[in-house]
Motif scaffolding. Structure first.
Motif, PDB file in Angstrom:
ATOM      1  N   GLN A 126       0.821  -1.206   0.000  1.00 45.65           N
ATOM      2  CA  GLN A 126       0.000   0.000   0.000  1.00 45.65           C
ATOM      3  C   GLN A 126       0.858   1.260   0.000  1.00 45.65           C
ATOM      4  OE1 GLN A 126      -2.724  -0.359   3.295  1.00 45.65           O
ATOM      5  NE2 GLN A 126      -4.153  -1.639   2.134  1.00 45.65           N
ATOM      6  N   ALA A 127       1.980   1.230   0.717  1.00 40.89           N
ATOM      7  CA  ALA A 127       2.862   2.394   0.733  1.00 40.89           C
ATOM      8  C   ALA A 127       3.473   2.633  -0.645  1.00 40.89           C
ATOM      9  CB  ALA A 127       3.961   2.197   1.779  1.00 40.89           C
ATOM     10  N   ARG A 128       3.892   1.572  -1.306  1.00 43.37           N
ATOM     11  CA  ARG A 128       4.459   1.720  -2.651  1.00 43.37           C
ATOM     12  C   ARG A 128       3.418   2.260  -3.622  1.00 43.37           C
ATOM     13  NH1 ARG A 128       6.600  -2.755  -2.962  1.00 43.37           N
ATOM     14  NH2 ARG A 128       8.802  -2.211  -2.876  1.00 43.37           N
ATOM     15  N   GLU A 129       2.215   1.706  -3.558  1.00 47.43           N
ATOM     16  CA  GLU A 129       1.161   2.149  -4.470  1.00 47.43           C
ATOM     17  C   GLU A 129       0.760   3.594  -4.200  1.00 47.43           C
ATOM     18  OE1 GLU A 129      -1.923  -0.686  -3.879  1.00 47.43           O
ATOM     19  OE2 GLU A 129      -0.966  -2.248  -5.111  1.00 47.43           O
ATOM     20  N   ALA A 130       0.736   4.005  -2.932  1.00 47.88           N
ATOM     21  CA  ALA A 130       0.350   5.370  -2.590  1.00 47.88           C
ATOM     22  C   ALA A 130       1.344   6.377  -3.150  1.00 47.88           C
ATOM     23  CB  ALA A 130       0.245   5.525  -1.075  1.00 47.88           C
ATOM     24  N   VAL A 131       2.649   6.071  -3.060  1.00 44.81           N
ATOM     25  CA  VAL A 131       3.655   7.003  -3.553  1.00 44.81           C
ATOM     26  C   VAL A 131       3.732   6.951  -5.075  1.00 44.81           C
ATOM     27  CG1 VAL A 131       6.094   7.630  -3.458  1.00 44.81           C
ATOM     28  CG2 VAL A 131       4.920   6.875  -1.391  1.00 44.81           C
ATOM     29  N   LEU A 132       3.530   5.785  -5.668  1.00 48.34           N
ATOM     30  CA  LEU A 132       3.508   5.702  -7.131  1.00 48.34           C
ATOM     31  C   LEU A 132       2.378   6.524  -7.732  1.00 48.34           C
ATOM     32  CD1 LEU A 132       4.362   1.960  -7.952  1.00 48.34           C
ATOM     33  CD2 LEU A 132       5.611   4.003  -8.722  1.00 48.34           C
ATOM     34  N   ALA A 133       1.331   6.762  -6.939  1.00 50.71           N
ATOM     35  CA  ALA A 133       0.205   7.560  -7.431  1.00 50.71           C
ATOM     36  C   ALA A 133       0.504   9.052  -7.433  1.00 50.71           C
ATOM     37  CB  ALA A 133      -1.033   7.276  -6.576  1.00 50.71           C
ATOM     38  N   VAL A 134       1.615   9.478  -6.839  1.00 49.36           N
ATOM     39  CA  VAL A 134       1.998  10.888  -6.834  1.00 49.36           C
ATOM     40  C   VAL A 134       2.464  11.276  -8.246  1.00 49.36           C
ATOM     41  CG1 VAL A 134       3.655  12.567  -5.934  1.00 49.36           C
ATOM     42  CG2 VAL A 134       2.617  10.871  -4.399  1.00 49.36           C
ATOM     43  N   PRO A 135       1.939  12.349  -8.819  1.00 47.25           N
ATOM     44  CA  PRO A 135       2.361  12.766 -10.165  1.00 47.25           C
ATOM     45  C   PRO A 135       3.868  12.960 -10.252  1.00 47.25           C
ATOM     46  CG  PRO A 135       0.414  13.993  -9.487  1.00 47.25           C
ATOM     47  CD  PRO A 135       0.869  13.220  -8.284  1.00 47.25           C
ATOM     48  N   GLY A 136       4.477  12.352 -11.249  1.00 47.03           N
ATOM     49  CA  GLY A 136       5.911  12.489 -11.474  1.00 47.03           C
ATOM     50  C   GLY A 136       6.737  11.355 -10.917  1.00 47.03           C
ATOM     51  N   VAL A 137       6.185  10.547 -10.020  1.00 44.29           N
ATOM     52  CA  VAL A 137       6.933   9.434  -9.437  1.00 44.29           C
ATOM     53  C   VAL A 137       6.872   8.239 -10.372  1.00 44.29           C
ATOM     54  CG1 VAL A 137       7.094   7.811  -7.523  1.00 44.29           C
ATOM     55  CG2 VAL A 137       6.546  10.211  -7.075  1.00 44.29           C
ATOM     56  N   GLU A 138       8.036   7.698 -10.693  1.00 41.13           N
ATOM     57  CA  GLU A 138       8.106   6.542 -11.597  1.00 41.13           C
ATOM     58  C   GLU A 138       8.632   5.283 -10.916  1.00 41.13           C
ATOM     59  OE1 GLU A 138      10.472   7.723 -14.894  1.00 41.13           O
ATOM     60  OE2 GLU A 138       9.109   9.343 -15.518  1.00 41.13           O
ATOM     61  N   ASP A 139       9.360   5.464  -9.813  1.00 45.50           N
ATOM     62  CA  ASP A 139       9.958   4.296  -9.147  1.00 45.50           C
ATOM     63  C   ASP A 139       9.936   4.533  -7.636  1.00 45.50           C
ATOM     64  OD1 ASP A 139      11.502   1.759  -9.131  1.00 45.50           O
ATOM     65  OD2 ASP A 139      13.075   3.037  -8.291  1.00 45.50           O
ATOM     66  N   VAL A 140       9.558   3.498  -6.892  1.00 48.22           N
ATOM     67  CA  VAL A 140       9.481   3.604  -5.432  1.00 48.22           C
ATOM     68  C   VAL A 140      10.213   2.416  -4.822  1.00 48.22           C
ATOM     69  CG1 VAL A 140       7.979   3.634  -3.395  1.00 48.22           C
ATOM     70  CG2 VAL A 140       7.279   4.821  -5.488  1.00 48.22           C
ATOM     71  N   ARG A 141      11.074   2.714  -3.886  1.00 47.00           N
ATOM     72  CA  ARG A 141      11.779   1.656  -3.154  1.00 47.00           C
ATOM     73  C   ARG A 141      11.444   1.775  -1.673  1.00 47.00           C
ATOM     74  NH1 ARG A 141      17.791   1.539  -6.067  1.00 47.00           N
ATOM     75  NH2 ARG A 141      16.994   1.264  -8.216  1.00 47.00           N
ATOM     76  N   VAL A 142      10.921   0.691  -1.124  1.00 45.19           N
ATOM     77  CA  VAL A 142      10.515   0.657   0.279  1.00 45.19           C
ATOM     78  C   VAL A 142      11.426  -0.301   1.022  1.00 45.19           C
ATOM     79  CG1 VAL A 142       8.627   0.293   1.905  1.00 45.19           C
ATOM     80  CG2 VAL A 142       8.127   1.069  -0.435  1.00 45.19           C
ATOM     81  N   ARG A 143      12.041   0.198   2.073  1.00 39.33           N
ATOM     82  CA  ARG A 143      12.879  -0.654   2.919  1.00 39.33           C
ATOM     83  C   ARG A 143      12.131  -0.908   4.217  1.00 39.33           C
ATOM     84  NH1 ARG A 143      17.008   0.773   6.823  1.00 39.33           N
ATOM     85  NH2 ARG A 143      18.380  -0.998   7.235  1.00 39.33           N
TER      86      ARG A 143
END
Length: 353
Positions: A62-79
């Motif tokens: 859910q955290a990855r999907e939430a940040v990917l939904a931000v305009p301009g974000v193409e890649d998200v890395r969650v540790r």
């Protein structure tokens, strides 16, 4: 031109991610750390309240999907990391023990020690620092069940716990020959338990699992009064007699202001060779009891011959058969217990006077 991405925008998106157990968003809970932004790439850490978190996969997705939904974000890395919070103030004489979980039962023979051993091991397998205190001084079965032998050492006048399968454990069974009985009056029993709590070099522990004797006696009273218990797990079978005695145990813990983390129903059914479930000791008793007291039913564990044999041979099922259904059930139980402990960490423990 792609829109600029700021930390504030990322945190705003993450506020939509709710922890299902703690009922708050991951930003408010302080889970989000080390946010970094490199063009269209965003990285951050989710620091959970326990490595045994049952919702870790859900929160990460859910955290990855939430940040990917931000305009301009193409890649998200969650540790994902974890830091176990202490529920209430640590006791003065044992400040390195963050949480204490008592495993109790109203009567003997319901598999309490089996649950305590496998619960502790399952928590340790997640990477948590776990101790196991065998407070069942009249029936100290933990050394046999976990396959640990020998006399604990001493260092600077403190007892060094025995190490086994990633656990630190202590039991009067290490000090009394197997063929002899531990005959202790109330004051001697209380003194022994206090010694195991405060004179053992536990080191830093995320969880100290305490295997209590069955019933409502001196051991329960002593532990509840000398150390803040994060909570108690009550083990029962579906049998009416066992349920009757569990009610007394629940009443005792409530009188002592010890939170009840939930009910574990053991030996819920026997799986027949053709696959049908046979409720040997009745059906649904643990669930009804949990509903009666308004607490979670943490697990329904079937009777399993491999679990019994593992206890007899010193090879607990979560160690001997980690891919088995029973080991999976104990890991789910560990996740549920860890989640309930995390909930307790959000509120102060009561002071027993």
């Amino acid at each position: 031109m792609s829109p600029s991405i700021s930390e504030g925008v990322v945190l705003s998106a993450l506020r939509r991610v709710q922890d299902p157990d703690l009922h708050a968003d991951v930003v408010t809970l302080g889970f989000v750390r080390d946010v970094s932004i490199d063009g269209a790439r965003v990285a951050f850490t989710l620091e959970l309240t326990t490595p045994a978190c049952p919702a870790r996969g859900l929160l990460e997705r859910q955290a990855r999907e939430a940040v990917l939904a931000v305009p301009g974000v193409e890649d998200v890395r969650v540790r994902l990391t974890a830091r176990v919070r202490a529920a209430g103030a640590a006791p003065g004489e044992a400040p390195q023990i963050r949480n204490t979980v008592a495993v109790s039962s109203g009567k003997g023979g319901v598999g309490k020690s089996t649950v305590a051993v496998n619960l502790a091991l399952a928590l340790a397998q997640t990477g948590a620092r776990v101790g196991l205190l065998d407070a069942d001084v009249y029936g100290p079965n933990v050394p046999m069940m976990i396959g640990a032998r020998g006399l604990p050492g001493m260092f600077q006048n403190r007892i060094v716990p025995v190490a086994a399968h990633g656990l630190r454990l202590i039991s009067i069974g290490f000090f009394v020959p197997a063929e002899e009985a531990a005959i202790l009056r109330g004051p001697m029993l209380s003194s022994t338990i206090k010694q195991f709590l405060f004179e053992v070099e536990w080191g830093e522990l995320d969880y100290l699992v305490i295997d209590l004797p069955p019933g409502t006696g001196d051991a329960q009273l002593t532990i509840s009064q000398v150390i803040p218990l994060t909570g108690a797990v009550m083990v029962t079978t579906p049998q009416a007699v066992a349920l009757h005695d569990v009610r007394k145990g629940v009443a005792m813990f409530r009188q002592l202001d010890v939170p009840l983390l939930g009910i574990v129903e053991n030996m819920s059914w026997l799986t027949c060779p053709h696959g049908d479930r046979l409720p040997v000791f009745g059906q649904g008793g643990g669930r009804r009891l949990a509903e009666e007291f308004g607490v979670p039913l943490l697990a329904e564990l079937p009777y399993d011959a491999a679990t019994q044999q593992g206890g007899d041979t010193g090879r607990p099922v979560v160690v001997a058969a980690p891919e088995s259904a029973q080991a999976h059930a104990f890991r789910l139980l560990a996740g549920q217990v860890a989640a309930r402990v995390s909930i307790q960490a959000l509120k102060p423990l009561p002071t027993i006077r």
